[in-house]
Design a protein around this motif. Sequence first.
Motif, PDB file in Angstrom:
ATOM      1  N   GLY A 136      35.620 -11.348 -22.756  1.00  0.00           N
ATOM      2  CA  GLY A 136      35.529 -12.558 -23.564  1.00  0.00           C
ATOM      3  C   GLY A 136      35.772 -13.814 -22.747  1.00  0.00           C
ATOM      4  O   GLY A 136      35.148 -14.856 -22.983  1.00  0.00           O
ATOM      5  N   THR A 139      32.523 -14.477 -20.686  1.00  0.00           N
ATOM      6  CA  THR A 139      31.379 -14.935 -21.489  1.00  0.00           C
ATOM      7  C   THR A 139      31.689 -16.163 -22.335  1.00  0.00           C
ATOM      8  O   THR A 139      30.796 -16.710 -22.988  1.00  0.00           O
ATOM      9  CB  THR A 139      30.893 -13.806 -22.414  1.00  0.00           C
ATOM     10  N   GLY A 140      32.957 -16.591 -22.349  1.00  0.00           N
ATOM     11  CA  GLY A 140      33.330 -17.767 -23.127  1.00  0.00           C
ATOM     12  C   GLY A 140      33.421 -17.522 -24.611  1.00  0.00           C
ATOM     13  O   GLY A 140      33.223 -18.440 -25.410  1.00  0.00           O
ATOM     14  N   THR A 141      33.761 -16.293 -25.001  1.00  0.00           N
ATOM     15  CA  THR A 141      33.782 -15.937 -26.421  1.00  0.00           C
ATOM     16  C   THR A 141      35.185 -15.577 -26.919  1.00  0.00           C
ATOM     17  O   THR A 141      35.331 -14.881 -27.922  1.00  0.00           O
ATOM     18  CB  THR A 141      32.831 -14.756 -26.685  1.00  0.00           C
ATOM     19  N   ARG A 161      37.047 -24.981 -25.653  1.00  0.00           N
ATOM     20  CA  ARG A 161      35.712 -24.481 -25.963  1.00  0.00           C
ATOM     21  C   ARG A 161      34.944 -24.061 -24.715  1.00  0.00           C
ATOM     22  O   ARG A 161      33.885 -23.437 -24.824  1.00  0.00           O
ATOM     23  CB  ARG A 161      34.914 -25.538 -26.726  1.00  0.00           C
ATOM     24  N   TYR A 163      35.897 -21.784 -22.830  1.00  0.00           N
ATOM     25  CA  TYR A 163      36.005 -20.313 -22.745  1.00  0.00           C
ATOM     26  C   TYR A 163      36.288 -19.656 -24.099  1.00  0.00           C
ATOM     27  O   TYR A 163      36.540 -18.462 -24.153  1.00  0.00           O
ATOM     28  CB  TYR A 163      37.076 -19.899 -21.733  1.00  0.00           C
ATOM     29  N   ALA A 165      35.078 -19.103 -28.266  1.00  0.00           N
ATOM     30  CA  ALA A 165      34.117 -19.291 -29.348  1.00  0.00           C
ATOM     31  C   ALA A 165      34.817 -19.732 -30.622  1.00  0.00           C
ATOM     32  O   ALA A 165      34.187 -20.299 -31.520  1.00  0.00           O
ATOM     33  CB  ALA A 165      33.363 -17.985 -29.599  1.00  0.00           C
ATOM     34  N   ARG A 166      36.126 -19.475 -30.707  1.00  0.00           N
ATOM     35  CA  ARG A 166      36.865 -19.801 -31.929  1.00  0.00           C
ATOM     36  C   ARG A 166      38.253 -20.310 -31.559  1.00  0.00           C
ATOM     37  O   ARG A 166      38.977 -19.672 -30.793  1.00  0.00           O
ATOM     38  CB  ARG A 166      36.990 -18.556 -32.818  1.00  0.00           C
TER      39      ARG A 166
END
Length: 309
Positions: A136, A139-141, A161, A163, A165-166
Motif C-alpha cells: 500500500g 502504490t499510494g493506497t 495523499r 501515499y 488513498a484514505r
Amino acid sequence: MSAAIVPDAPRVGFCGIGKMGEPMAWRLLAAGHALRVWNRSSAKLAALAAEGGVVSDSPRQLAETSDVVMLCLGDGHAVEEVVFGERGLAHAATAPRFLVDHSTIAPAETQRLARRWHELTGGAWIDAPVSGGTAGAVTGTLAIMCGGHANDIAAVEPLLRAYAARVTRMGATGAGQATKLANQAIVVTTIAGIAEACVLAQRAGIEAAAIPAALRGGWADSVLLQTLMPRMLTPPASPSGTIRTMLKDLDAVAELAREANAPLRAVGEVRKLLREAVEQGLGDEDISQIVQVLLDQRMAHQPEINNEH
C-alpha cells in the motif's frame, strides 16, 4: 524519480526510512515535495539523496528546516528518543508546525508525548498510523486513521495523499492509535485463522495452495487470505511485517483493553501464539510464519470441540 518541486509547498521532513517509511518517502519525492530525511542507519538514504532528498545529520537539524515532520518508527521508545532525545526534534531552534506520527504506539503514550511536544514547541501532534502494508505504501493506497484537531489534520492531508488513498479523522489525540489497534486486532486474528485453516487443509489431504482461488469472492475471501496463505506455504525471502512487530502491537492492544475494560478472548489466544513463535526463534520472520508453530502441534494440544447437537 522525483518530480519538479511544488512551489510554495511546505517543507517536509521524514524520520524513519524503514520498510514502510522508505516507500512513503519516495512517494513524497515523486509528488514534488521538498524532502529532508533522517534515519538512524544512513544506508538507505543514499538513493533518496540521489533523487533530491536532503539528508539531515540529526532529527534536530531536520526539524529546523521543515514545516511538517513525519515519523515512521518502530515503537514508542524510538518515537520519544527521536522527538525528545539529546538531538531530537523538540530541540530545534524553530520547531515544525506539525508533527505527524505514523508509528503504531499506545494511545495513552501518544497523548503524553503530544502534550509534551505542545508544551515545548507550541506545535500540533497528529497521530496517524497506517494500514495497507508495504504494498500500500508503494502504490499510494494506504489507509490513514488520524487523531488530533480537525483543522490540523486538514492542513497536512494534501501531503498524506502522496501515499494514502484514505485519510480519516477518528477523534482527538490518541484516537488514530486506538483505531489502528482495533485494526490490528482484526488483522492478527484473521491471520491466525488463515494459518489454522492452512494446517487443517493440509492434514485433511486438501491442496492448501488451491484454497485462495477456491474461496475468491466468498465470505472468507480477503486481501489477507490471498496474500498470506501463499506465504505460509512458501515463506517469503524477506518479511513484509515481522512476528515480533505484530506482538509489540498486540501488547499495545492488551494495554488499551485493560484501560477500556474490554474483553480480548480471541486476541489473547493469538497473542500467546505470537509469544510462542518468538520463543521458538521466529520473531524476525514474516507474520505468515506463525503457521510454523501450528505445524509443530498435534490434536493433543488443541481444545476439545463439542460436537453435540
